[in-house]
Motif scaffolding. Structure first.
Motif, mmCIF file in Angstrom:
data_model
loop_
_atom_site.group_PDB
_atom_site.id
_atom_site.type_symbol
_atom_site.label_atom_id
_atom_site.label_comp_id
_atom_site.label_asym_id
_atom_site.label_seq_id
_atom_site.Cartn_x
_atom_site.Cartn_y
_atom_site.Cartn_z
ATOM 1 N N VAL A 1 10.399 2.573 10.833
ATOM 2 C CA VAL A 1 9.061 3.124 10.605
ATOM 3 C C VAL A 1 8.972 3.763 9.219
ATOM 4 O O VAL A 1 9.835 4.545 8.818
ATOM 5 N N GLY A 2 7.893 3.415 8.484
ATOM 6 C CA GLY A 2 7.678 3.993 7.162
ATOM 7 C C GLY A 2 7.050 3.012 6.195
ATOM 8 O O GLY A 2 6.620 1.913 6.575
ATOM 9 N N ARG A 3 6.978 3.436 4.931
ATOM 10 C CA ARG A 3 6.455 2.597 3.838
ATOM 11 C C ARG A 3 7.627 2.015 3.072
ATOM 12 O O ARG A 3 8.534 2.731 2.654
ATOM 13 N N TRP A 4 7.572 0.701 2.837
ATOM 14 C CA TRP A 4 8.619 -0.020 2.132
ATOM 15 C C TRP A 4 8.001 -0.780 0.967
ATOM 16 O O TRP A 4 6.851 -1.214 1.042
ATOM 17 N N LYS A 5 8.764 -0.969 -0.096
ATOM 18 C CA LYS A 5 8.241 -1.629 -1.298
ATOM 19 C C LYS A 5 9.259 -2.638 -1.821
ATOM 20 O O LYS A 5 10.459 -2.366 -1.865
ATOM 21 N N SER A 6 8.753 -3.815 -2.232
ATOM 22 C CA SER A 6 9.601 -4.840 -2.838
ATOM 23 C C SER A 6 8.842 -5.519 -3.968
ATOM 24 O O SER A 6 7.631 -5.768 -3.857
ATOM 25 N N ASP A 7 9.541 -5.834 -5.050
ATOM 26 C CA ASP A 7 8.905 -6.561 -6.156
ATOM 27 C C ASP A 7 8.564 -7.989 -5.760
ATOM 28 O O ASP A 7 7.645 -8.596 -6.307
ATOM 29 N N VAL A 8 9.308 -8.548 -4.827
ATOM 30 C CA VAL A 8 9.109 -9.916 -4.346
ATOM 31 C C VAL A 8 8.758 -9.854 -2.870
ATOM 32 O O VAL A 8 9.452 -9.201 -2.083
ATOM 33 N N PRO A 9 7.647 -10.525 -2.460
ATOM 34 C CA PRO A 9 6.729 -11.274 -3.308
ATOM 35 C C PRO A 9 5.563 -10.425 -3.799
ATOM 36 O O PRO A 9 4.998 -9.628 -3.048
ATOM 37 N N LEU B 1 10.022 3.941 0.765
ATOM 38 C CA LEU B 1 9.344 4.947 -0.047
ATOM 39 C C LEU B 1 9.065 6.218 0.735
ATOM 40 O O LEU B 1 9.022 7.308 0.175
ATOM 41 N N SER B 2 8.808 6.050 2.025
ATOM 42 C CA SER B 2 8.407 7.198 2.835
ATOM 43 C C SER B 2 8.643 6.869 4.300
ATOM 44 O O SER B 2 8.615 5.702 4.704
ATOM 45 N N ASP B 3 8.858 7.917 5.105
ATOM 46 C CA ASP B 3 8.965 7.724 6.552
ATOM 47 C C ASP B 3 7.594 7.641 7.218
ATOM 48 O O ASP B 3 7.510 7.434 8.430
ATOM 49 N N THR B 4 6.535 7.812 6.423
ATOM 50 C CA THR B 4 5.172 7.775 6.951
ATOM 51 C C THR B 4 4.465 6.514 6.450
ATOM 52 O O THR B 4 4.185 6.388 5.253
ATOM 53 N N PRO B 5 4.160 5.558 7.308
ATOM 54 C CA PRO B 5 3.467 4.340 6.870
ATOM 55 C C PRO B 5 1.990 4.596 6.625
ATOM 56 O O PRO B 5 1.415 5.572 7.126
ATOM 57 N N ALA B 6 1.371 3.726 5.820
ATOM 58 C CA ALA B 6 -0.058 3.824 5.530
ATOM 59 C C ALA B 6 -0.845 3.051 6.580
ATOM 60 O O ALA B 6 -0.542 1.897 6.881
ATOM 61 N N GLU B 7 -1.853 3.724 7.123
ATOM 62 C CA GLU B 7 -2.697 3.074 8.123
ATOM 63 C C GLU B 7 -3.634 2.080 7.459
ATOM 64 O O GLU B 7 -3.666 1.940 6.241
ATOM 65 N N ARG B 8 -4.444 1.408 8.285
ATOM 66 C CA ARG B 8 -5.413 0.452 7.766
ATOM 67 C C ARG B 8 -6.387 1.148 6.820
ATOM 68 O O ARG B 8 -6.772 2.280 7.027
ATOM 69 N N SER B 9 -6.792 0.436 5.777
ATOM 70 C CA SER B 9 -7.650 1.011 4.750
ATOM 71 C C SER B 9 -9.034 1.330 5.291
ATOM 72 O O SER B 9 -9.564 0.638 6.160
ATOM 73 N N ASP B 10 -9.623 2.425 4.765
ATOM 74 C CA ASP B 10 -11.005 2.756 5.099
ATOM 75 C C ASP B 10 -11.994 1.996 4.225
ATOM 76 O O ASP B 10 -13.201 2.224 4.298
ATOM 77 N N ALA B 11 -11.472 1.095 3.381
ATOM 78 C CA ALA B 11 -12.345 0.382 2.438
ATOM 79 C C ALA B 11 -12.946 -0.873 3.033
ATOM 80 O O ALA B 11 -13.425 -1.735 2.329
ATOM 81 N N ALA B 12 -12.919 -0.990 4.370
ATOM 82 C CA ALA B 12 -13.423 -2.207 4.996
ATOM 83 C C ALA B 12 -14.881 -2.463 4.664
ATOM 84 O O ALA B 12 -15.345 -3.592 4.685
ATOM 85 N N GLU B 13 -15.648 -1.395 4.344
ATOM 86 C CA GLU B 13 -17.060 -1.588 4.012
ATOM 87 C C GLU B 13 -17.251 -2.442 2.766
ATOM 88 O O GLU B 13 -18.310 -2.989 2.534
ATOM 89 N N PHE B 14 -16.208 -2.557 1.959
ATOM 90 C CA PHE B 14 -16.317 -3.353 0.746
ATOM 91 C C PHE B 14 -15.878 -4.794 0.963
ATOM 92 O O PHE B 14 -15.960 -5.608 0.071
ATOM 93 N N GLU B 15 -15.359 -5.122 2.151
ATOM 94 C CA GLU B 15 -14.819 -6.454 2.364
ATOM 95 C C GLU B 15 -15.915 -7.448 2.692
ATOM 96 O O GLU B 15 -16.906 -7.140 3.338
#
Length: 475
Positions: free
Chosen positions: A118-126, A206-220
């Motif tokens: 559980v958490g946030r993970w980051k990779s350059d690929v892909p 990056l963190s033990d806390t993952p990011a939830e779904r974006s609130d920017a859905a109104e722009f999709e």
């Protein structure tokens, strides 16, 4: 007739067929969460029929060999289908069921507990991806972000043999990431249809806390149903009467010294008029090649000299945007009005677009130059085809005649049918910079939408010149 190969029809349940040399058929219906189902199949001299998941399909191969055309039947209802040939070899993969967005259990014996994932993970690929892993009632949920803002579920996720597997993109451009825990990281591979080999995947936490779904859905803006060509035809029209916005070109200047190491002068020796533009296209395509995940210099360091240095350090490869920026810059150094144009699909956000060069030749004729494919077109009358002209020809099923030297700069070959399909998707809307000069990449953005497009849903419009009149955009 030969049917062996990998075929894809994103418009129908995001389907994929893998027809093996021995006649075995494996079918995927991504929208149903069904992957690599072994179908009951029959192949005759000119027809392929299969049955799986309650669906029966019957197709024949098109005359040019690049499509399987026919119909799929479910519960007595027929629907026309058109599967595109994919140059990748067919695969007999293990069956799995993976509906989009559905959390999955970790099997007994998985190398690490769910709590450590559980958490946030980051990779350059892909593509500089961020991966967010959640514990949803003792099941793993996986969400991705490629822009650092919008978070969304991949097409499918499953866990097998100590590995987590997720997939993105439609069936024709399917990308598959396979990762496993190792030394407090998640490492593995990423492969994508239509692409060369990717470097190893290395996710760092990056963190033990993952990011939830974006609130920017109104722009999709969601993709409408139907084929890409049908969507383009439904959005063919523009408005009229908007005030034209002047496009500026900064021409001439002192060429970067680095060009000498590539024997640039030899390409222009004896060339005049329109031939200078085609010589510039050849120069870029001879020395710099396409690789979609290779990237390019930072946003404020995208002058021609910057690219020459950067590409020299990256195996002389960059993405379609980098190639088009380079070509546009080189053309303007030679006094030719040119601008790179971002060609986009209907949906927002999107995971694939294309960038080409809109060029006004010294003769005054307008032409689209695509350095990813060393490409330009003539129409049925022999006239050069511009980017807006290409959009019209695609909608009307008109004739396109590529130059004889057209070939993918990241590999080999050029398939006109594939390119028509690809650009039917990516000529729905356009983006460019109002001022075209070295070191610029859409600093002062201009957008062109067709009439009726829900542009108000897209973010950052207040910082952009938004037009729905094509004449006001192209100038």
């Amino acid at each position: 007739m030969e049917f062996t190969g990998k075929w894809a029809c994103p418009e129908y349940l995001d389907a994929q067929l893998n027809v093996m040399p021995d006649g075995t058929v494996y079918v995927t219906y991504s929208e149903r969460g069904e992957y690599s189902v072994r179908a009951q199949a029959k192949i005759t001299e000119d027809k392929l029929t299969w049955s799986a998941c309650g669906i029966t399909g019957t197709v024949v191969r098109s005359e040019d060999g690049y499509f399987l055309e026919g119909a799929c039947t479910e519960n007595g209802k027929n629907e026309s289908v058109r599967f595109r040939y994919n140059k990748e070899a067919p695969e007999a993969l293990p069956y799995h069921h993976a509906p989009q967005g559905e959390p999955v259990p970790l099997p007994e014996g998985f190398p690490v507990p769910l709590s450590s994932l559980v958490g946030r993970w980051k990779s350059d690929v892909p593509y500089g991806v961020e991966m967010n892993l959640f514990d949803r009632e003792d099941r793993l949920e996986l969400l991705l972000s490629f822009d650092g803002k919008t978070v969304w579920p991949p097409v499918s996720v499953w866990v097998d043999a100590g590995e987590i597997v997720w997939q993105i993109n439609d069936a024709y451009n399917r990308g598959t990431c396979t990762i496993r825990p190792e030394n407090e990281m998640l490492v593995g591979t990423y492969r994508q249809l239509q692409h060369t080999e990717f470097p190893p995947v290395e996710f760092r936490k990056l963190s033990d806390t993952p990011a939830e779904r974006s609130d920017a859905a109104e722009f999709e803006v969601e993709k409408p149903s139907g084929t890409r060509l049908a969507i383009l035809r439904d959005n063919a029209d523009y408005n009229t009467g908007e005030t034209p916005v002047e496009t500026e070109y900064v021409l001439g200047g002192e060429l970067p010294e680095e060009l000498a190491s590539y024997n640039y002068a030899e390409y222009l020796d004896g060339k005049e008029g329109d031939d200078i533009a085609f010589a510039c296209l050849d120069f870029i395509c001879d020395h710099f090649h396409h690789k979609g995940d290779s990237g390019m210099p930072p946003w404020k360091e995208r002058g021609l000299a910057d690219f020459l240095k950067w590409c020299g350090e990256h195996d002389h490869r960059t993405n379609c945007r980098g190639l088009s920026i380079m070509l546009g810059n080189l053309l303007r150094y030679n006094g030719i009005r040119a601008q790179h144009i971002t060609c986009q699909p209907y949906e927002e956000p999107f995971n694939d677009c294309h960038v080409v060069v809109d060029c006004i030749l010294p003769s005054g004729k307008r032409i689209m130059l695509d350095p990813t494919y060393r490409l330009y077109f003539r129409d049925a009358d022999g006239a050069y085809v511009s980017l807006p002209g290409l959009r019209t020809i695609l909608r009307n099923d008109g004739e396109l005649i590529p130059n004889e030297t057209a070939s993918y700069t990241g590999g080999e070959g050029f398939v006109l049918a594939d390119y028509r399909e690809y650009m039917a998707k990516n000529t729905l809307r356009f983006s460019k910079d109002r001022v075209n000069a070295d070191h610029r990449d859409e600093y002062e953005r201009m957008w062109l939408f067709p009439a009726g497009y829900p542009k108000e849903r897209i973010s950052d419009a207040e910082n952009t010149i938004v037009l729905t009149d094509d004449k006001a955009f192209w100038g």
